[in-house]
Design a protein around this motif. Structure first.
Motif, PDB file in Angstrom:
ATOM      1  N   TYR A 188       2.706 -29.199 -43.544  1.00 59.19           N
ATOM      2  CA  TYR A 188       2.492 -30.814 -43.249  1.00 59.19           C
ATOM      3  C   TYR A 188       1.941 -30.877 -41.801  1.00 59.19           C
ATOM      4  O   TYR A 188       2.028 -31.890 -41.216  1.00 59.19           O
ATOM      5  N   PRO A 227      -0.690 -32.066 -39.232  1.00 61.16           N
ATOM      6  CA  PRO A 227      -1.796 -32.920 -39.155  1.00 61.16           C
ATOM      7  C   PRO A 227      -3.152 -32.344 -38.866  1.00 61.16           C
ATOM      8  O   PRO A 227      -4.420 -33.001 -39.227  1.00 61.16           O
ATOM      9  N   ARG A 243       2.130 -38.094 -45.839  1.00 59.88           N
ATOM     10  CA  ARG A 243       1.382 -37.111 -45.444  1.00 59.88           C
ATOM     11  C   ARG A 243       0.419 -36.776 -46.502  1.00 59.88           C
ATOM     12  O   ARG A 243      -0.804 -36.666 -46.744  1.00 59.88           O
ATOM     13  N   GLN A 300      -2.565 -38.940 -47.535  1.00 58.80           N
ATOM     14  CA  GLN A 300      -3.614 -38.706 -46.649  1.00 58.80           C
ATOM     15  C   GLN A 300      -4.416 -37.667 -47.256  1.00 58.80           C
ATOM     16  O   GLN A 300      -5.562 -37.592 -47.085  1.00 58.80           O
TER      17      GLN A 300
END
Length: 306
Positions: free
Chosen positions: A158, A160, A93, A96
């Protein structure tokens, strides 16, 4: 005829026979065995001359910058396999999205996707009043006063749906949790939505804001007199004798000598070093890559060439 028949049967047997294809052999030949002896001697000499491989030195402040990588202090909730898999997902993660360093008391701006917003995204600015949990369940709470109304949003670190996390002011406060801002005057929790980011020079320590807030009169959401708060200025102003007596009854000064309680509530330093040794290389690589990208963005290509 007998010779021809014997010849034909041999040809047919050769064609129909199972062919065994050997791609390599585990047995060394005489030449390779003889050549392996001087190679082993050279390898031993090289090992004796070469310095030992040094493990990456993990900075000591990592346990404060990345507390979510540490396992849960409660032993009954811990699982080594699940924690290792979660750390891999957390690193993926972080490849990204950039999750910067921040603490309780830092002012953040979080941009997340919102299907009900006009541009399908919403941006909220506030002060971090609490950080809790570990692993993929790590979360933090932002607070701001907008139109004379206190607003708090809980973000999963975390998640998304989070698109960007900006640190507008990096600092710490005197207490580990700032829930008492709910009972403080509104000006201590009010921040401009268009606030610009304040940059610190690289290598400077994180500043500690020693501001002490002023509480409103009782009743409060919690009994703050029982929590030994250092960031409150006027907590004794609204206390009576009965409040002081009740707070003295619930005090437990002997707990600071309880070694087993401290052992159950903390993570041993050796275990912390082992965990951060796994993720230090990846986090350091991501940090260097982002610094290179920032340097590239600073260069502006001229529109009109000479």
């Amino acid at each position: 005829m007998n010779v021809n028949a014997r010849f034909l049967t041999n040809r047919i047997a050769q064609q129909c026979a199972y062919k065994r294809i050997v791609t390599f052999s585990t047995k060394p030949t005489e030449q390779s065995a003889a050549a392996a002896v001087p190679q082993q001697q050279q390898q031993q000499q090289h090992d004796a001359v070469a310095p030992p491989v040094r493990k990456p030195i993990v900075p000591a402040h990592y346990r404060f910058v990345y507390p979510e990588f540490l396992p849960d202090p409660k032993v009954e909730w811990r699982n080594s396999i699940r924690e290792k898999l979660e750390r891999l997902d957390m690193l993926n993660r972080r490849r990204q999205i950039e999750l910067p360093e921040f603490y309780v008391g830092s002012i953040l701006a979080v941009t997340s996707s919102d299907p009900h917003a006009a541009g399908k995204t919403s941006r909220f600015v506030g002060i971090c009043i609490h950080r809790e949990r570990c692993g993929l369940r790590a979360r933090f709470i932002l607070r701001n006063v907008i139109d004379h109304q206190g607003i708090e949003i809980v973000y999963e670190l975390y998640d998304p749906t989070i698109q960007k996390v900006e640190v507008l002011r990096l600092e710490k406060r005197l207490d580990d949790s700032l829930f008492y801002l709910r009972d403080a005057l509104p000006e201590f929790s009010t921040f401009d939505e268009h606030m610009e980011a304040e940059t610190l020079e690289e290598g400077t320590p994180v500043p500690i804001n020693e501001l002490k807030v002023v509480l409103r009169p009782r009743p409060w959401l919690e009994r703050w007199e029982r929590q030994n708060l250092r960031g409150v200025a006027n907590i004794d102003q609204y206390l009576k004798d009965k409040h002081r007596k009740s707070s003295e009854k619930v005090q437990k000064p002997w707990e600071k000598y309880d070694l087993m309680k401290q052992y159950r509530a903390t993570i041993p330093e050796e275990e912390q070093k082992e965990i951060f040794a796994e993720v230090h290389t990846e986090l350091h690589t991501l940090e260097l890559q982002r610094k290179r990208n920032k340097r590239k963005r600073t260069f502006v290509k001229p529109k009109h060439l000479a």
